[in-house]
Design a protein around this motif. Structure first.
Motif, PDB file in Angstrom:
ATOM      1  N   ILE A 185       1.019  -1.169   0.026  1.00  0.00           N
ATOM      2  CA  ILE A 185       0.015  -0.090  -0.043  1.00  0.00           C
ATOM      3  C   ILE A 185       0.803   1.203  -0.284  1.00  0.00           C
ATOM      4  CG2 ILE A 185      -1.754   1.625   1.403  1.00  0.00           C
ATOM      5  CD1 ILE A 185      -2.559  -1.267   2.400  1.00  0.00           C
ATOM      6  N   LEU A 186       1.882   1.262   0.725  1.00  0.00           N
ATOM      7  CA  LEU A 186       2.824   2.530   0.840  1.00  0.00           C
ATOM      8  C   LEU A 186       3.485   2.676  -0.397  1.00  0.00           C
ATOM      9  CD1 LEU A 186       4.287   1.976   4.613  1.00  0.00           C
ATOM     10  CD2 LEU A 186       2.502   3.708   3.515  1.00  0.00           C
ATOM     11  N   LEU A 187       3.941   1.469  -1.194  1.00  0.00           N
ATOM     12  CA  LEU A 187       4.452   1.697  -2.358  1.00  0.00           C
ATOM     13  C   LEU A 187       3.558   2.168  -3.314  1.00  0.00           C
ATOM     14  CD1 LEU A 187       6.895   1.034  -4.358  1.00  0.00           C
ATOM     15  CD2 LEU A 187       5.908  -1.068  -4.691  1.00  0.00           C
ATOM     16  N   TYR A 188       2.220   2.036  -3.485  1.00  0.00           N
ATOM     17  CA  TYR A 188       1.346   2.447  -4.466  1.00  0.00           C
ATOM     18  C   TYR A 188       1.010   3.880  -3.924  1.00  0.00           C
ATOM     19  CZ  TYR A 188       0.095  -1.621  -6.993  1.00  0.00           C
ATOM     20  OH  TYR A 188       0.236  -2.856  -8.183  1.00  0.00           O
ATOM     21  N   MET A 189       0.979   4.004  -2.617  1.00  0.00           N
ATOM     22  CA  MET A 189       0.722   5.625  -2.569  1.00  0.00           C
ATOM     23  C   MET A 189       1.778   6.368  -2.868  1.00  0.00           C
ATOM     24  SD  MET A 189      -1.165   5.300   1.294  1.00  0.00           S
ATOM     25  CE  MET A 189      -1.563   6.880   1.473  1.00  0.00           C
ATOM     26  N   ALA A 190       2.997   5.883  -2.705  1.00  0.00           N
ATOM     27  CA  ALA A 190       4.122   6.654  -3.038  1.00  0.00           C
ATOM     28  C   ALA A 190       4.182   6.937  -4.470  1.00  0.00           C
ATOM     29  CB  ALA A 190       5.487   6.015  -2.642  1.00  0.00           C
ATOM     30  N   MET A 191       3.680   5.887  -5.183  1.00  0.00           N
ATOM     31  CA  MET A 191       3.554   6.039  -6.740  1.00  0.00           C
ATOM     32  C   MET A 191       2.551   7.153  -7.216  1.00  0.00           C
ATOM     33  SD  MET A 191       4.275   2.151  -7.678  1.00  0.00           S
ATOM     34  CE  MET A 191       3.608   2.479  -9.397  1.00  0.00           C
ATOM     35  N   ASN A 192       1.388   6.869  -6.418  1.00  0.00           N
ATOM     36  CA  ASN A 192       0.594   7.895  -6.720  1.00  0.00           C
ATOM     37  C   ASN A 192       0.802   9.371  -6.324  1.00  0.00           C
ATOM     38  OD1 ASN A 192      -1.334   6.058  -7.670  1.00  0.00           O
ATOM     39  ND2 ASN A 192      -2.298   5.267  -5.968  1.00  0.00           N
ATOM     40  N   PHE A 193       1.365   9.485  -5.060  1.00  0.00           N
ATOM     41  CA  PHE A 193       1.897  10.842  -4.601  1.00  0.00           C
ATOM     42  C   PHE A 193       3.000  11.311  -5.721  1.00  0.00           C
ATOM     43  CE2 PHE A 193       4.490  13.686  -2.202  1.00  0.00           C
ATOM     44  CZ  PHE A 193       3.561  14.626  -1.799  1.00  0.00           C
ATOM     45  N   ARG A 194       3.759  10.455  -6.217  1.00  0.00           N
ATOM     46  CA  ARG A 194       4.840  11.046  -7.260  1.00  0.00           C
ATOM     47  C   ARG A 194       4.139  11.478  -8.537  1.00  0.00           C
ATOM     48  NH1 ARG A 194       7.513   9.075 -11.863  1.00  0.00           N
ATOM     49  NH2 ARG A 194       9.574   9.912 -12.056  1.00  0.00           N
ATOM     50  N   SER A 195       3.000  10.605  -8.976  1.00  0.00           N
ATOM     51  CA  SER A 195       2.166  11.242 -10.199  1.00  0.00           C
ATOM     52  C   SER A 195       1.389  12.589  -9.740  1.00  0.00           C
ATOM     53  CB  SER A 195       0.993  10.217 -10.393  1.00  0.00           C
ATOM     54  OG  SER A 195       1.863   8.837 -10.636  1.00  0.00           O
ATOM     55  N   LEU A 196       1.206  12.782  -8.673  1.00  0.00           N
ATOM     56  CA  LEU A 196       0.320  13.971  -8.236  1.00  0.00           C
ATOM     57  C   LEU A 196       1.354  15.226  -8.557  1.00  0.00           C
ATOM     58  CD1 LEU A 196      -2.016  15.604  -7.140  1.00  0.00           C
ATOM     59  CD2 LEU A 196      -1.172  15.042  -4.792  1.00  0.00           C
ATOM     60  N   LEU A 197       2.592  14.828  -8.226  1.00  0.00           N
ATOM     61  CA  LEU A 197       3.576  15.963  -8.303  1.00  0.00           C
ATOM     62  C   LEU A 197       4.179  16.354  -9.688  1.00  0.00           C
ATOM     63  CD1 LEU A 197       5.715  15.545  -5.079  1.00  0.00           C
ATOM     64  CD2 LEU A 197       3.766  16.896  -5.425  1.00  0.00           C
TER      65      LEU A 197
END
Length: 468
Positions: free
Chosen positions: A137-149
């Motif tokens: 979950i943390l990996l996916y959240m990091a990937m999504n946060f990177r996409s947001l930025l």
């Protein structure tokens, strides 16, 4: 009269033993005897109503991928039968027994040994599973946060991206809550064992589980609703869900078969993972082959072309989507072969529309129009969206000498009717690409490179894009 009964999604923790055994005793008193424990349901058979005692214990050797029956399990069950406890059902390490003797001696009498058995049989596997889930979950959240930025506009306006964020949150809460509750229970259980007192129960988090299930259902409905305009995408999504269900069924069936054939635990796990991996690779390869064999993947489009034409040995599509700004609004031109496309995505946070107007391939000398419009619905996200457009232009500057940089520079906004206007400069020369900014909206416009814009054209562009 029905002779079997299935209880779907009981949502009990097997460490909540008093509640589980009380529920099973109540079912037995009503004439329903537990017969089988499944992943998603408990199965009962009709029996003579009796007042029975139930107990739950654990057998560490009976893992999910271990040979079945586990070595020593038959001996253990015989020992329990001699003490008046008979097996009702089991699921991996979990063993459920019942007794008609109200004075039958409990199976677990040593709290310290009982605690060690619980930790070995279900504690460690549960902790490892939740830690693995948490890391994923943390990996996916990091990937999504990177996409947001890095891709702010597309991420904020894409319902699938927001649904991904929303789907990760309850899983994160579930994993953290489960680990926290088990950690608290373990401390209390250790204290009880040291005092030679009965171990406490770990109360079932039924409310949290129900919330996660409801949330998952709402996300699924939202996902399908976001694809509502594209029948092909809806069918593709449903097909993928059915494929995942088939994959799980085949892998689980193979796992049980290997348990019966007494495959070593490592071999069972390896084969099961291999089946899942092979199915996923096969699905991807099959879907890719289908898309390559289907021209332009027409069945996935949410609107069909109005016509097609052939040029350079290929078939091209012509669209007639309504767009807010057209070439004809800016110059006098006599041409009726335009193709206009509008790709608009909407979410509660932002709306992003990409628009284009093209002449047919082969009709040379005609201008083409490209622009994007973003409406930001939450003010504090506006700066991120604006930064996204600017960073996209400047993305390669760190690899170029300063004299070749691409950048946005501020120009006079008055002719455009905007609060702020930025123009793109390439190698120090102005380019006909502009970023127009209003309080809750921005628009990036790409115009033909050889146009010498007039103030009237600027005003038309600003008015059309502001009121789109």
């Amino acid at each position: 009269m029905k002779h079997t009964k299935r209880e779907w999604m009981p949502l009990y923790s097997f460490l909540d033993r008093k509640r589980v055994t009380g529920h099973l005793a109540d079912m037995a008193a009503r004439g329903w005897m537990l017969d089988r424990l499944g992943t998603w349901s408990w199965h009962y058979r009709r029996a003579e109503p009796k007042h029975l005692r139930f107990t739950i214990t654990f057998f560490a050797g009976a893992g999910r991928f271990s040979p079945a029956p586990a070595a020593g399990l038959d001996t253990f069950q015989d020992y329990c039968a001699q003490a008046g406890w008979h097996r009702a059902a089991s699921s991996d390490q979990v063993q459920v027994f019942y007794s008609e003797d109200p004075d039958a001696v409990p199976i677990d009498t040593d709290p310290a040994a009982e605690l060690e058995n619980i930790r070995r049989s279900i504690g460690k596997p549960m902790v490892h599973s939740y830690i693995a889930l948490l890391l994923i979950i943390l990996l996916y959240m990091a990937m999504n946060f990177r996409s947001l930025l890095t891709d702010t506009v597309n991420t904020l306006s894409n319902p699938a991206s927001l649904l991904s964020f929303a789907g990760e949150l309850p899983l994160l809460v579930l994993a953290v809550a489960s680990l926290t509750l088990y950690g608290r229970w373990l401390r209390k259980a250790k204290a009880a064992a040291e005092a030679n007192l009965p171990l406490p129960d770990l109360r079932s988090a039924r409310g949290l589980s129900i919330l996660c299930l409801v949330w998952a259902g709402l996300l699924m409905v939202g996902a399908l609703a976001s694809l509502g305009d594209s029948t092909g995408m809806v069918l593709l999504t449903i097909g993928m869900l059915l494929f995942f269900a088939l994959t799980w069924f085949l892998a689980n069936t193979a796992r049980k078969a290997m348990q019966g054939l007494r495959f070593p635990r490592w071999a069972n796990l390896l084969v099961t993972v291999g089946i899942i991996a092979a199915m996923m690779i096969g699905e991807f390869a099959g879907l890719l082959a289908f898309l390559l064999r289907t021209p332009s993947a027409v069945w996935l489009e949410d609107r069909p072309p109005v016509e097609t034409y052939t040029a350079h040995g290929m078939t091209w599509s012509v669209y007639a989507d309504p767009i807010p700004l057209r070439v004809e609004d800016l110059i006098d031109i006599d041409y009726d072969g335009w193709s206009t496309e509008a790709d608009v995505e909407w979410s509660p946070l932002a709306t992003h529309g990409e628009y284009r107007q093209d002449a047919r391939l082969g009709d040379k000398g005609l201008p083409e129009l490209r622009y994007e419009i973003v409406t930001v619905k939450i003010p504090f996200l506006y700066g991120l969206c604006k930064r996204d457009f600017i960073q996209w232009v400047e993305r390669d500057n760190d690899q170029l000498p300063v004299e070749y940089w691409e950048e946005y520079r501020t120009v006079a906004p008055a002719p455009w009717g905007a609060e702020e206007v930025l123009q793109r400069y390439s190698s120090g020369e102005p380019v006909n690409q502009f970023l127009l900014c209003w309080p809750d909206r921005m628009a990036e416009v790409n115009l033909p490179w050889d146009w010498d814009l007039t103030a009237d054209q600027m005003a038309v562009i600003g008015e059309k894009l502001l009121n789109a």
